[in-house]
Design a protein around this motif. Structure first.
Motif, PDB file in Angstrom:
ATOM      1  N   ILE A 267       0.866  -1.173   0.000  1.00  0.00           N
ATOM      2  CA  ILE A 267       0.000   0.000   0.000  1.00  0.00           C
ATOM      3  C   ILE A 267       0.905   1.225   0.000  1.00  0.00           C
ATOM      4  N   THR A 268       0.733   2.085  -0.990  1.00  0.00           N
ATOM      5  CA  THR A 268       1.578   3.263  -1.145  1.00  0.00           C
ATOM      6  C   THR A 268       0.826   4.500  -0.682  1.00  0.00           C
ATOM      7  N   ILE A 269       1.507   5.339   0.078  1.00  0.00           N
ATOM      8  CA  ILE A 269       0.880   6.544   0.623  1.00  0.00           C
ATOM      9  C   ILE A 269       1.708   7.767   0.249  1.00  0.00           C
ATOM     10  N   ASP A 270       1.060   8.753  -0.338  1.00  0.00           N
ATOM     11  CA  ASP A 270       1.664  10.036  -0.688  1.00  0.00           C
ATOM     12  C   ASP A 270       1.396  10.986   0.469  1.00  0.00           C
ATOM     13  N   ALA A 271       2.424  11.258   1.267  1.00  0.00           N
ATOM     14  CA  ALA A 271       2.240  12.031   2.505  1.00  0.00           C
ATOM     15  C   ALA A 271       2.912  13.386   2.396  1.00  0.00           C
ATOM     16  N   ARG A 272       2.354  14.241   1.586  1.00  0.00           N
ATOM     17  CA  ARG A 272       2.930  15.573   1.438  1.00  0.00           C
ATOM     18  C   ARG A 272       2.336  16.516   2.479  1.00  0.00           C
ATOM     19  N   GLY A 273       2.921  17.691   2.575  1.00  0.00           N
ATOM     20  CA  GLY A 273       2.420  18.695   3.501  1.00  0.00           C
ATOM     21  C   GLY A 273       2.281  20.037   2.811  1.00  0.00           C
TER      22      GLY A 273
ATOM     23  N   SER B 116      11.942  14.729   0.070  1.00  0.00           N
ATOM     24  CA  SER B 116      12.954  13.761   0.533  1.00  0.00           C
ATOM     25  C   SER B 116      12.636  13.201   1.912  1.00  0.00           C
ATOM     26  N   ALA B 117      11.348  13.028   2.196  1.00  0.00           N
ATOM     27  CA  ALA B 117      10.829  12.485   3.458  1.00  0.00           C
ATOM     28  C   ALA B 117      10.889  13.476   4.605  1.00  0.00           C
ATOM     29  N   ALA B 118      11.302  14.717   4.333  1.00  0.00           N
ATOM     30  CA  ALA B 118      11.511  15.679   5.412  1.00  0.00           C
ATOM     31  C   ALA B 118      10.224  16.315   5.910  1.00  0.00           C
ATOM     32  N   PHE B 119       9.153  16.207   5.150  1.00  0.00           N
ATOM     33  CA  PHE B 119       7.940  16.861   5.616  1.00  0.00           C
ATOM     34  C   PHE B 119       7.037  15.873   6.345  1.00  0.00           C
ATOM     35  N   SER B 120       6.412  14.972   5.632  1.00  0.00           N
ATOM     36  CA  SER B 120       5.434  14.096   6.287  1.00  0.00           C
ATOM     37  C   SER B 120       5.729  12.611   6.164  1.00  0.00           C
ATOM     38  N   ALA B 121       6.508  12.199   5.159  1.00  0.00           N
ATOM     39  CA  ALA B 121       6.708  10.768   4.951  1.00  0.00           C
ATOM     40  C   ALA B 121       7.376  10.097   6.144  1.00  0.00           C
ATOM     41  N   ALA B 122       8.447  10.708   6.643  1.00  0.00           N
ATOM     42  CA  ALA B 122       9.133  10.115   7.790  1.00  0.00           C
ATOM     43  C   ALA B 122       8.257  10.149   9.036  1.00  0.00           C
ATOM     44  N   ARG B 123       7.453  11.188   9.188  1.00  0.00           N
ATOM     45  CA  ARG B 123       6.524  11.261  10.331  1.00  0.00           C
ATOM     46  C   ARG B 123       5.541  10.092  10.280  1.00  0.00           C
ATOM     47  N   LEU B 124       4.956   9.832   9.103  1.00  0.00           N
ATOM     48  CA  LEU B 124       4.011   8.721   8.998  1.00  0.00           C
ATOM     49  C   LEU B 124       4.721   7.391   9.209  1.00  0.00           C
TER      50      LEU B 124
END
Length: 279
Positions: A18-24, A92-100
């Motif tokens: 399952i792929t999630i696009d986690a932008r902010g 580069s995962a700095a906004f929301s990807a690493a948080r999720l």
């Protein structure tokens, strides 16, 4: 499992992936519609990955949502304990990807990775993007415990920063840490005793994490003899701190904890603040 996955990894197309696009950001949904990985679910930092802020002095600007609410959200995305979750953003995962990634790990789901290099890596690899919103098939709420694992309170963070056997890492840009500027919170500076390791140092010129060995050497030099589970990481509001928590795990330095409230909480509590290096 590595916390990072490369764009050419066949596991991205796995049957349970399952792929999630986690932008902010305020225009994140518009950017999602402008181009995202096929079948990627849209996730919003403020709507999905944080609770509504009533007082930033209690929990900071991005407090964690109730764990049961998060469990229901995961279920609405079709996520089960058997799912392989891949998260990415366009920073580069700095906004929301690493948080999720961190939130999913903190409820006990280990089969989760972040796309190294984010959306830009997919574009460079000529992956065909989609412009249609993807609606997943919902399932039951994800089975969770009552708390997120691996967090510390404001009191624990403040006490740890004053001890030689513990370490608090502030991952914000150095001018914010040094009190030279503060574009978001009310006061500039840092928690007395915290060291500064800006999260951007985790990345190479292409926006990917440095190799694990490079990160391991840099972290070990900063951490010294402090045990990994005595390390606390924070930022402005508990988001970019997760970028370094991911980097630490990628470097096989495991057990560091997140101070979620971070500077946005600390700076609103009339607590001691520093503007010189560390102290």
């Amino acid at each position: 499992m590595s916390p990072l996955i490369e764009i050419n990894d066949p596991a991205l197309q796995g049957p349970n992936t399952i792929t999630i696009d986690a932008r902010g950001g305020q225009d994140s949904y518009q950017r999602y519609l402008a181009g995202h990985l096929p079948k990627a679910i849209y996730a919003d930092l403020d709507k999905h990955l944080a609770a509504k802020v009533t007082d930033a002095a209690i929990g900071g600007r991005h407090p964690l949502p109730d764990v049961k609410v998060f469990a229901s959200l995961l279920g609405s995305w079709g996520i089960t304990p058997e799912s392989h979750i891949v998260v990415y953003d366009d920073k580069s995962a700095a906004f929301s990807a690493a948080r999720l990634w961190w939130m999913i790990k903190a409820i006990g789901h280990s089969n989760v990775q972040v796309l190294n290099g984010g959306l830009q890596a997919a574009v460079k690899a000529d992956v065909a993007l989609s412009n249609e919103a993807y609606i997943p098939v919902a399932v039951a709420p994800y089975p969770v415990t009552d708390v997120y694992q691996g967090t510390v309170t404001i009191e624990e963070a403040g006490a740890a920063a004053q001890r030689a056997d513990k370490l608090v890492i502030d991952v914000r840009e150095s001018p914010r840490y040094l009190g030279q500027t503060e574009p978001i919170d009310l006061i500039a500076g840092h928690i007395p005793g915290a060291i500064n390791l800006p999260y951007v140092n985790n990345l190479d010129a292409d926006g990917k994490y440095h190799p694990a060995e490079v990160l391991r050497n840099a972290y070990k030099e900063a951490i010294g003899n402090v045990k990994p589970d005595e390390v606390i990481v924070h930022c402005g509001s508990g988001v970019t701190a997760c970028h370094t928590l991911l980097g630490l795990e990628y470097a096989d330095i495991k057990g560091a904890k997140l101070y979620v409230g971070s500077w946005s909480e600390w700076s609103r509590r009339d607590l001691p603040m520093a503007t010189s290096e560390r102290f």
